[in-house]
Design a protein around this motif. Structure first.
Motif, PDB file in Angstrom:
ATOM      1  N   UNK A 118       0.840  -1.208   0.000  1.00  0.00           N
ATOM      2  CA  UNK A 118       0.000   0.000   0.000  1.00  0.00           C
ATOM      3  C   UNK A 118       0.874   1.257   0.000  1.00  0.00           C
ATOM      4  N   UNK A 119       1.941   1.256   0.796  1.00  0.00           N
ATOM      5  CA  UNK A 119       2.825   2.437   0.849  1.00  0.00           C
ATOM      6  C   UNK A 119       3.481   2.645  -0.515  1.00  0.00           C
ATOM      7  N   UNK A 120       3.893   1.556  -1.167  1.00  0.00           N
ATOM      8  CA  UNK A 120       4.523   1.691  -2.493  1.00  0.00           C
ATOM      9  C   UNK A 120       3.515   2.254  -3.504  1.00  0.00           C
ATOM     10  N   UNK A 121       2.273   1.757  -3.466  1.00  0.00           N
ATOM     11  CA  UNK A 121       1.246   2.260  -4.402  1.00  0.00           C
ATOM     12  C   UNK A 121       0.979   3.738  -4.151  1.00  0.00           C
ATOM     13  N   UNK A 122       0.867   4.104  -2.879  1.00  0.00           N
ATOM     14  CA  UNK A 122       0.606   5.506  -2.513  1.00  0.00           C
ATOM     15  C   UNK A 122       1.756   6.378  -2.978  1.00  0.00           C
ATOM     16  N   UNK A 123       2.984   5.899  -2.776  1.00  0.00           N
ATOM     17  CA  UNK A 123       4.164   6.683  -3.153  1.00  0.00           C
ATOM     18  C   UNK A 123       4.201   6.895  -4.660  1.00  0.00           C
ATOM     19  N   UNK A 124       3.889   5.844  -5.420  1.00  0.00           N
ATOM     20  CA  UNK A 124       3.875   5.984  -6.883  1.00  0.00           C
ATOM     21  C   UNK A 124       2.777   6.958  -7.319  1.00  0.00           C
ATOM     22  N   UNK A 189       4.916  20.364  -0.727  1.00  0.00           N
ATOM     23  CA  UNK A 189       5.111  19.049  -1.348  1.00  0.00           C
ATOM     24  C   UNK A 189       5.380  18.006  -0.301  1.00  0.00           C
ATOM     25  N   UNK A 190       6.153  18.375   0.747  1.00  0.00           N
ATOM     26  CA  UNK A 190       6.615  17.357   1.698  1.00  0.00           C
ATOM     27  C   UNK A 190       5.538  16.956   2.697  1.00  0.00           C
ATOM     28  N   UNK A 191       4.387  17.656   2.718  1.00  0.00           N
ATOM     29  CA  UNK A 191       3.362  17.221   3.679  1.00  0.00           C
ATOM     30  C   UNK A 191       2.916  15.800   3.344  1.00  0.00           C
ATOM     31  N   UNK A 192       2.871  15.498   2.045  1.00  0.00           N
ATOM     32  CA  UNK A 192       2.409  14.158   1.662  1.00  0.00           C
ATOM     33  C   UNK A 192       3.413  13.096   2.105  1.00  0.00           C
ATOM     34  N   UNK A 193       4.711  13.455   2.142  1.00  0.00           N
ATOM     35  CA  UNK A 193       5.729  12.486   2.593  1.00  0.00           C
ATOM     36  C   UNK A 193       5.545  12.186   4.078  1.00  0.00           C
ATOM     37  N   UNK A 194       5.290  13.235   4.860  1.00  0.00           N
ATOM     38  CA  UNK A 194       5.024  13.075   6.297  1.00  0.00           C
ATOM     39  C   UNK A 194       3.840  12.116   6.484  1.00  0.00           C
ATOM     40  N   UNK A 195       2.771  12.352   5.710  1.00  0.00           N
ATOM     41  CA  UNK A 195       1.555  11.543   5.854  1.00  0.00           C
ATOM     42  C   UNK A 195       1.836  10.074   5.539  1.00  0.00           C
ATOM     43  N   UNK A 196       2.724   9.835   4.590  1.00  0.00           N
ATOM     44  CA  UNK A 196       3.100   8.438   4.287  1.00  0.00           C
ATOM     45  C   UNK A 196       3.694   7.775   5.521  1.00  0.00           C
ATOM     46  N   UNK A 197       4.468   8.537   6.297  1.00  0.00           N
ATOM     47  CA  UNK A 197       5.057   7.995   7.534  1.00  0.00           C
ATOM     48  C   UNK A 197       3.978   7.674   8.549  1.00  0.00           C
ATOM     49  N   UNK A 198       2.982   8.569   8.651  1.00  0.00           N
ATOM     50  CA  UNK A 198       1.870   8.360   9.597  1.00  0.00           C
ATOM     51  C   UNK A 198       1.104   7.089   9.216  1.00  0.00           C
ATOM     52  N   UNK A 199       0.790   6.991   7.913  1.00  0.00           N
ATOM     53  CA  UNK A 199      -0.001   5.842   7.437  1.00  0.00           C
ATOM     54  C   UNK A 199       0.776   4.545   7.615  1.00  0.00           C
ATOM     55  N   UNK A 260      11.857   6.516  -1.071  1.00  0.00           N
ATOM     56  CA  UNK A 260      10.943   5.574  -0.391  1.00  0.00           C
ATOM     57  C   UNK A 260      10.848   4.300  -1.225  1.00  0.00           C
ATOM     58  N   UNK A 261      10.656   4.484  -2.533  1.00  0.00           N
ATOM     59  CA  UNK A 261      10.510   3.322  -3.428  1.00  0.00           C
ATOM     60  C   UNK A 261      11.763   2.439  -3.368  1.00  0.00           C
ATOM     61  N   UNK A 262      12.927   3.089  -3.159  1.00  0.00           N
ATOM     62  CA  UNK A 262      14.201   2.334  -3.163  1.00  0.00           C
ATOM     63  C   UNK A 262      14.558   1.809  -1.773  1.00  0.00           C
ATOM     64  N   UNK A 263      13.713   2.122  -0.764  1.00  0.00           N
ATOM     65  CA  UNK A 263      14.058   1.727   0.615  1.00  0.00           C
ATOM     66  C   UNK A 263      14.022   0.197   0.755  1.00  0.00           C
ATOM     67  N   UNK A 264      14.959  -0.387   1.528  1.00  0.00           N
ATOM     68  CA  UNK A 264      15.026  -1.849   1.673  1.00  0.00           C
ATOM     69  C   UNK A 264      13.690  -2.475   2.098  1.00  0.00           C
ATOM     70  N   UNK A 265      12.946  -1.772   3.003  1.00  0.00           N
ATOM     71  CA  UNK A 265      11.682  -2.367   3.473  1.00  0.00           C
ATOM     72  C   UNK A 265      10.709  -2.524   2.308  1.00  0.00           C
TER      73      UNK A 265
END
Ligand code: Q7Q
Length: 278
Positions: A118-124, A189-199, A260-265
């Motif tokens: 889900x995080x990968x889909x959201x990030x894309x 722009x970065x607010x969406x990155x923060x939200x990805x961390x919350x989610x 994020x997409x390239x992160x090991x997790x």
């Protein structure tokens, strides 16, 4: 030069209305079928007086222009709209499995592979939106939907903005822009990155990281980035590492969407091809 055929003017008579799918701030969403084609859609009905009362006319218009122009497998399609005396109707892609947070409430929390997918889909989807200068700014579980195959779809760009930054209108000179103006532009722009961390945290622990009894306490915890990881459930170090690189106060220091997409997790848990399939 053939005349541009105007997009078909839809009306309520073109649809059979089915079961209600949910109730949002400004309207209800229904299952509907376009009679001639039998095509199944979601119809969001918004009351004009609600829009007028909150003076959201321009915002809704902007949202509809934005969402109509977006084409991404993880962004819910807006096919068109029409209106009558008192209501505006949005003709939307139907997400068969409804809101993601229902699934989250049912299971309490998600397995790491599912959360990472889900995080990968959201990030894309966000990378696509940011490329089109669209910032969502209001990503929360009830705006995340699942289609029949369980693919994530972002709905409700209600608070998104077309970040046509002032700089362009001032032909490139930053001289006249106050620091907070420039900062805000970048910051948005970065607010969406923060939200990805919350989610990501909420998917894995079942609760958002800064939850507190009183709103004022949540606010304090956010401003302090008062982040802690409970010992149970046992969440992988990589997941915690990604969350810690997103929930960073200094917006320019948050992990970029690409990173994020390239992160090991993500690379370890997600078959990336699967996420961007239709
Ligand atoms: C200004 O509005 C812009 C468009 O906003 C939306 C479009 C589509 C939506 C929901 C939207 O906003 C949020 C909202 O109304 N709720 C939270 C209540 C309904 C929840 N959805 C339930 C649902 C289930 N299967 C679906 N397939 C497609 N769309 C759906 C749903 N909902």
């Amino acid at each position: 030069q053939p005349p541009k055929t105007p997009s078909k003017q839809w009306s309520l008579q073109d649809f059979e209305i089915g079961k209600p799918l949910g109730k949002g701030k400004f309207g209800r969403v229904y299952l509907a079928r376009e009679i001639k084609s039998g095509f199944i859609v979601a119809l969001k009905v918004i009351f004009k007086e609600q829009i007028e009362k909150y003076r959201l006319h321009h915002q809704l218009r902007r949202e509809m222009e934005i969402q109509t122009s977006l084409r991404h497998p993880n962004v819910l399609r807006l096919y068109g709209w029409f209106h009558d005396e008192e209501r505006i109707y949005l003709i939307l892609e139907y997400a068969h499995r409804g809101e993601l947070y229902r699934e989250l409430r049912k299971t309490g929390r998600l397995p790491e592979k599912q959360a990472a997918t889900y995080i990968a889909s959201l990030t894309q989807a966000l990378a696509y939106c940011h490329e089109k200068h669209v910032i969502h700014r209001d990503i929360k579980p009830e705006n995340l939907l699942l289609d029949r195959e369980g693919h994530l779809k972002i709905a409700d760009f209600g608070w998104s903005v077309q970040s046509r930054s002032k700089r362009h209108t001032m032909c490139g000179t930053l001289d006249y822009l106050a620091p907070e103006m420039v900062e805000n532009k970048a910051h948005d722009y970065a607010v969406d990155n923060w939200t990805l961390g919350i989610l990501c945290y909420e998917f894995l622990y079942g609760v958002p990281p800064f939850e507190a009894e009183k709103q004022t306490d949540t606010f304090k915890r956010i401003m302090k980035v008062d982040l802690s990881f409970p010992s149970t459930p046992d969440v992988s170090a990589e997941a915690k590492n990604l969350i810690s690189q997103l929930l960073v106060k200094e917006s320019s220091k948050r992990l970029s969407l690409q990173k994020i997409i390239e992160h090991p997790w993500i690379t370890k848990n997600v078959d990336l091809a699967g996420t961007c399939s239709k």
